[in-house]
Design a protein around this motif. Structure first.
Motif, PDB file in Angstrom:
ATOM      1  N   SER A 128       0.641  -1.208   0.415  1.00  0.00           N
ATOM      2  CA  SER A 128       0.278  -0.242   0.131  1.00  0.00           C
ATOM      3  C   SER A 128       1.033   1.154  -0.126  1.00  0.00           C
ATOM      4  O   SER A 128       1.417   1.296   0.674  1.00  0.00           O
ATOM      5  CB  SER A 128      -1.315   0.034   1.309  1.00  0.00           C
ATOM      6  N   VAL A 129       0.994   2.579  -1.141  1.00  0.00           N
ATOM      7  CA  VAL A 129       1.979   2.795  -1.000  1.00  0.00           C
ATOM      8  C   VAL A 129       0.601   4.818  -0.718  1.00  0.00           C
ATOM      9  O   VAL A 129      -0.129   4.606  -1.510  1.00  0.00           O
ATOM     10  CB  VAL A 129       1.973   3.082  -2.499  1.00  0.00           C
ATOM     11  N   ALA A 130       1.360   4.973  -0.082  1.00  0.00           N
ATOM     12  CA  ALA A 130       0.358   6.309  -0.318  1.00  0.00           C
ATOM     13  C   ALA A 130       1.209   7.675   0.883  1.00  0.00           C
ATOM     14  O   ALA A 130       2.050   7.137   1.844  1.00  0.00           O
ATOM     15  CB  ALA A 130      -1.166   6.406   0.789  1.00  0.00           C
ATOM     16  N   GLU A 131       0.971   8.758   0.670  1.00  0.00           N
ATOM     17  CA  GLU A 131       2.038  10.050   1.206  1.00  0.00           C
ATOM     18  C   GLU A 131       1.292  10.404   2.923  1.00  0.00           C
ATOM     19  O   GLU A 131       2.334  10.382   3.377  1.00  0.00           O
ATOM     20  CB  GLU A 131       1.736  11.640   0.517  1.00  0.00           C
ATOM     21  N   SER A 132      -0.627   9.806   2.843  1.00  0.00           N
ATOM     22  CA  SER A 132      -0.724   9.765   4.186  1.00  0.00           C
ATOM     23  C   SER A 132      -0.328   8.887   5.519  1.00  0.00           C
ATOM     24  O   SER A 132      -0.445   7.946   5.287  1.00  0.00           O
ATOM     25  CB  SER A 132      -2.347  10.434   4.512  1.00  0.00           C
ATOM     26  N   MET A 133       0.061   8.854   6.750  1.00  0.00           N
ATOM     27  CA  MET A 133      -0.134   7.797   7.247  1.00  0.00           C
ATOM     28  C   MET A 133      -1.237   7.149   7.442  1.00  0.00           C
ATOM     29  O   MET A 133      -2.138   7.632   7.863  1.00  0.00           O
ATOM     30  CB  MET A 133       0.886   8.448   8.791  1.00  0.00           C
ATOM     31  N   GLN A 134      -1.175   5.718   7.380  1.00  0.00           N
ATOM     32  CA  GLN A 134      -2.029   4.553   7.604  1.00  0.00           C
ATOM     33  C   GLN A 134      -2.455   4.277   9.212  1.00  0.00           C
ATOM     34  O   GLN A 134      -1.382   4.317   9.601  1.00  0.00           O
ATOM     35  CB  GLN A 134      -1.499   4.094   6.285  1.00  0.00           C
ATOM     36  N   ASP A 135      -3.468   3.607   9.285  1.00  0.00           N
ATOM     37  CA  ASP A 135      -3.472   3.044  11.069  1.00  0.00           C
ATOM     38  C   ASP A 135      -3.545   1.668  10.514  1.00  0.00           C
ATOM     39  O   ASP A 135      -3.834   0.973   9.940  1.00  0.00           O
ATOM     40  CB  ASP A 135      -4.849   3.446  10.788  1.00  0.00           C
ATOM     41  N   LEU A 136      -2.320   1.449  11.230  1.00  0.00           N
ATOM     42  CA  LEU A 136      -1.737  -0.174  11.096  1.00  0.00           C
ATOM     43  C   LEU A 136      -3.131  -0.981  11.274  1.00  0.00           C
ATOM     44  O   LEU A 136      -3.320  -2.432  10.705  1.00  0.00           O
ATOM     45  CB  LEU A 136      -0.751  -0.395  11.911  1.00  0.00           C
ATOM     46  N   VAL A 137      -3.940  -0.952  12.299  1.00  0.00           N
ATOM     47  CA  VAL A 137      -5.170  -2.344  12.392  1.00  0.00           C
ATOM     48  C   VAL A 137      -6.330  -1.715  11.435  1.00  0.00           C
ATOM     49  O   VAL A 137      -6.482  -2.723  10.555  1.00  0.00           O
ATOM     50  CB  VAL A 137      -5.656  -1.733  14.309  1.00  0.00           C
ATOM     51  N   ARG A 138      -6.458  -0.702  11.536  1.00  0.00           N
ATOM     52  CA  ARG A 138      -8.043  -0.214  10.023  1.00  0.00           C
ATOM     53  C   ARG A 138      -8.176  -0.521   8.573  1.00  0.00           C
ATOM     54  O   ARG A 138      -8.614  -1.503   7.849  1.00  0.00           O
ATOM     55  CB  ARG A 138      -8.237   1.561  10.490  1.00  0.00           C
ATOM     56  N   ASP A 139      -6.878   0.078   8.425  1.00  0.00           N
ATOM     57  CA  ASP A 139      -6.099  -0.724   7.266  1.00  0.00           C
ATOM     58  C   ASP A 139      -5.191  -1.615   6.921  1.00  0.00           C
ATOM     59  O   ASP A 139      -5.298  -2.374   6.127  1.00  0.00           O
ATOM     60  CB  ASP A 139      -5.262   0.687   6.314  1.00  0.00           C
ATOM     61  N   SER A 154       2.111   4.357  20.855  1.00  0.00           N
ATOM     62  CA  SER A 154       1.215   3.296  20.970  1.00  0.00           C
ATOM     63  C   SER A 154       2.185   2.205  20.236  1.00  0.00           C
ATOM     64  O   SER A 154       2.136   0.986  20.083  1.00  0.00           O
ATOM     65  CB  SER A 154       0.099   3.519  20.913  1.00  0.00           C
ATOM     66  N   LEU A 155       2.504   2.904  18.967  1.00  0.00           N
ATOM     67  CA  LEU A 155       3.134   1.868  17.829  1.00  0.00           C
ATOM     68  C   LEU A 155       5.190   1.095  18.478  1.00  0.00           C
ATOM     69  O   LEU A 155       5.179   2.208  19.058  1.00  0.00           O
ATOM     70  CB  LEU A 155       3.308   2.408  16.498  1.00  0.00           C
ATOM     71  N   VAL A 156       5.100   0.284  17.905  1.00  0.00           N
ATOM     72  CA  VAL A 156       7.087   0.103  18.536  1.00  0.00           C
ATOM     73  C   VAL A 156       7.261   0.316  16.910  1.00  0.00           C
ATOM     74  O   VAL A 156       6.880  -0.496  16.313  1.00  0.00           O
ATOM     75  CB  VAL A 156       6.318  -1.718  18.136  1.00  0.00           C
ATOM     76  N   ALA A 157       8.498   0.710  16.748  1.00  0.00           N
ATOM     77  CA  ALA A 157       9.817   1.471  15.537  1.00  0.00           C
ATOM     78  C   ALA A 157      10.744   0.537  15.606  1.00  0.00           C
ATOM     79  O   ALA A 157      11.197   0.400  17.085  1.00  0.00           O
ATOM     80  CB  ALA A 157       9.262   2.474  15.760  1.00  0.00           C
ATOM     81  N   HIS A 276       2.526  -3.036  15.154  1.00  0.00           N
ATOM     82  CA  HIS A 276       1.354  -2.784  16.285  1.00  0.00           C
ATOM     83  C   HIS A 276       2.575  -3.000  17.553  1.00  0.00           C
ATOM     84  O   HIS A 276       2.219  -2.369  18.916  1.00  0.00           O
ATOM     85  CB  HIS A 276       0.356  -4.116  15.995  1.00  0.00           C
ATOM     86  N   SER A 277       3.343  -4.014  17.883  1.00  0.00           N
ATOM     87  CA  SER A 277       3.651  -4.736  18.630  1.00  0.00           C
ATOM     88  C   SER A 277       4.837  -5.422  18.735  1.00  0.00           C
ATOM     89  O   SER A 277       5.271  -5.913  17.651  1.00  0.00           O
ATOM     90  CB  SER A 277       2.794  -5.670  19.872  1.00  0.00           C
ATOM     91  N   SER A 278       5.912  -5.096  19.624  1.00  0.00           N
ATOM     92  CA  SER A 278       7.118  -5.775  19.161  1.00  0.00           C
ATOM     93  C   SER A 278       7.095  -7.426  20.263  1.00  0.00           C
ATOM     94  O   SER A 278       7.725  -8.418  19.126  1.00  0.00           O
ATOM     95  CB  SER A 278       8.175  -5.035  20.031  1.00  0.00           C
ATOM     96  N   ARG A 279       5.234  -7.724  20.380  1.00  0.00           N
ATOM     97  CA  ARG A 279       5.504  -8.814  21.003  1.00  0.00           C
ATOM     98  C   ARG A 279       4.739 -10.308  19.794  1.00  0.00           C
ATOM     99  O   ARG A 279       5.285 -11.055  19.990  1.00  0.00           O
ATOM    100  CB  ARG A 279       4.593  -9.604  21.724  1.00  0.00           C
ATOM    101  N   PHE A 280       4.019 -10.041  19.237  1.00  0.00           N
ATOM    102  CA  PHE A 280       3.256 -10.143  17.896  1.00  0.00           C
ATOM    103  C   PHE A 280       3.401  -9.879  16.775  1.00  0.00           C
ATOM    104  O   PHE A 280       2.441  -9.322  15.938  1.00  0.00           O
ATOM    105  CB  PHE A 280       2.250 -10.145  18.564  1.00  0.00           C
ATOM    106  N   VAL A 281       4.598 -10.433  16.068  1.00  0.00           N
ATOM    107  CA  VAL A 281       5.487 -10.124  14.726  1.00  0.00           C
ATOM    108  C   VAL A 281       5.690 -11.187  14.116  1.00  0.00           C
ATOM    109  O   VAL A 281       6.677 -11.973  14.955  1.00  0.00           O
ATOM    110  CB  VAL A 281       6.623  -9.465  14.948  1.00  0.00           C
TER     111      VAL A 281
END
Length: 309
Positions: A128-139, A154-157, A276-281
């Motif tokens: 998915s390519v977009a200039e705007s930031m996407q919501d990881l859960v919703r999208d 709230s996100l892990v980077a 989303h999380s460092s535990r569930f990747v």
């Protein structure tokens, strides 16, 4: 365990994604009544309200958001476990849903992703390519690559790379207009600026490694909200561009663009892999991030070389 039927979590996930029970019913091929009953049963089992309901939409409560985050990742891991259990456990399988900025994707990522999939033929890539930031859960995004500072705590980077904006122009432009010798000379050049949120950015801030800095008010006969369009204009020889160096590397290497004022550069732009999380990747996602980290690390030499040209 309070949740008696794990399939009920699918109703939670699809209701959150679609914003309504009707959307969830459509996605799961159920009736709206069945999805409503399932959601009520889930709330009763947990003893919490998962959604705030209104005539227009359903909004997740804090408890609902928490459960959604865990449920989404748990279902992904279950799907990966099923794939690994029924195939070669060393092979990566499944779909990676990746979101990334357009320029970074076109200029840098495409050949790397092609290489990664060639090494792992059991993988599928949903990009998915977009200039705007996407919501990881919703999208429904497993992994996002983001340039610049991160706003959502709230996100892990994981930081993959850091680049800077640099000045450049095509040889055809420089033959006609010459090269700037100081940052202040940019005021006399046709500079290609960017629109952000309807505001034209005409102040270019530069600095040296020595700590010296300069801010120049630039002007030009064209601007846009699409950085790739500015790059096409620069390649056509119509002006000077100020852009992240990682996205210009191919053109700088080939000589299609020339670095200007190499001792000067703009602010640093970190590039992060966001989860989303460092535990569930899932393993396939972790493997892609490790692969990209190695690729980005390999570009440091090229960028350092061009900085001295």
């Amino acid at each position: 365990m309070k949740i008696e039927n794990l399939q009920d979590l699918h109703v939670l996930v699809e209701t959150a994604r679609g914003g309504s029970l009707t959307a969830a019913a459509r996605a799961l091929e159920l009736t709206p009544a069945a999805t409503s009953a399932t959601l009520k049963r889930l709330e009763t089992q947990l003893g919490v309200r998962l959604f705030e309901r209104s005539t227009r939409a359903m909004r997740l409560t804090d408890a609902g958001q928490t459960l959604l985050d865990y449920a989404s990742r748990a279902m992904d891991l279950l799907q990966e476990g099923e794939a690994q259990a029924t195939s070669d456990a060393r092979a990566l399988r499944g779909v990676i849903r990746l979101a990334a900025p357009p320029d970074l994707t076109r200029q840098v990522l495409i050949p790397w992703l092609n290489e990664f999939q060639a090494e792992n033929p059991g993988l599928q890539m949903n990009l998915s390519v977009a200039e705007s930031m996407q919501d990881l859960v919703r999208d429904k995004v497993d992994l996002a690559l983001r340039m610049g500072s991160l706003q959502d705590s709230s996100l892990v980077a994981r930081k993959l790379f850091s680049t800077q904006r640099v000045l450049c122009a095509a040889p055809a432009y420089l033959r006609v207009h010459g090269s700037p010798e100081t940052p202040q000379d940019l005021a006399r050049h046709n500079c290609l600026s960017i629109n952000v949120a309807g505001r034209r950015l005409t102040e270019w801030r530069l600095h040296k490694q020595t700590g010296e800095s300069a801010t120049v008010k630039v002007q030009g006969d064209r601007w846009s909200n699409d950085a790739s369009l500015n790059q096409q204009w620069a390649l056509a020889g119509v002006g000077v561009m100020f852009k992240a160096q990682i996205n210009l590397q191919q053109q700088l290497n080939s000589g299609a663009l020339v670095r200007l004022l190499p001792a000067w550069a703009g602010e640093e732009y970190p590039i992060h892999a966001v989860f989303h999380s460092s535990r569930f990747v899932p393993t396939r996602v972790r493997s892609l991030v490790d692969f990209l980290a190695l690729k980005f690390d390999g570009t440091h030499g090229e960028l350092s070389h061009n900085a001295t040209i």
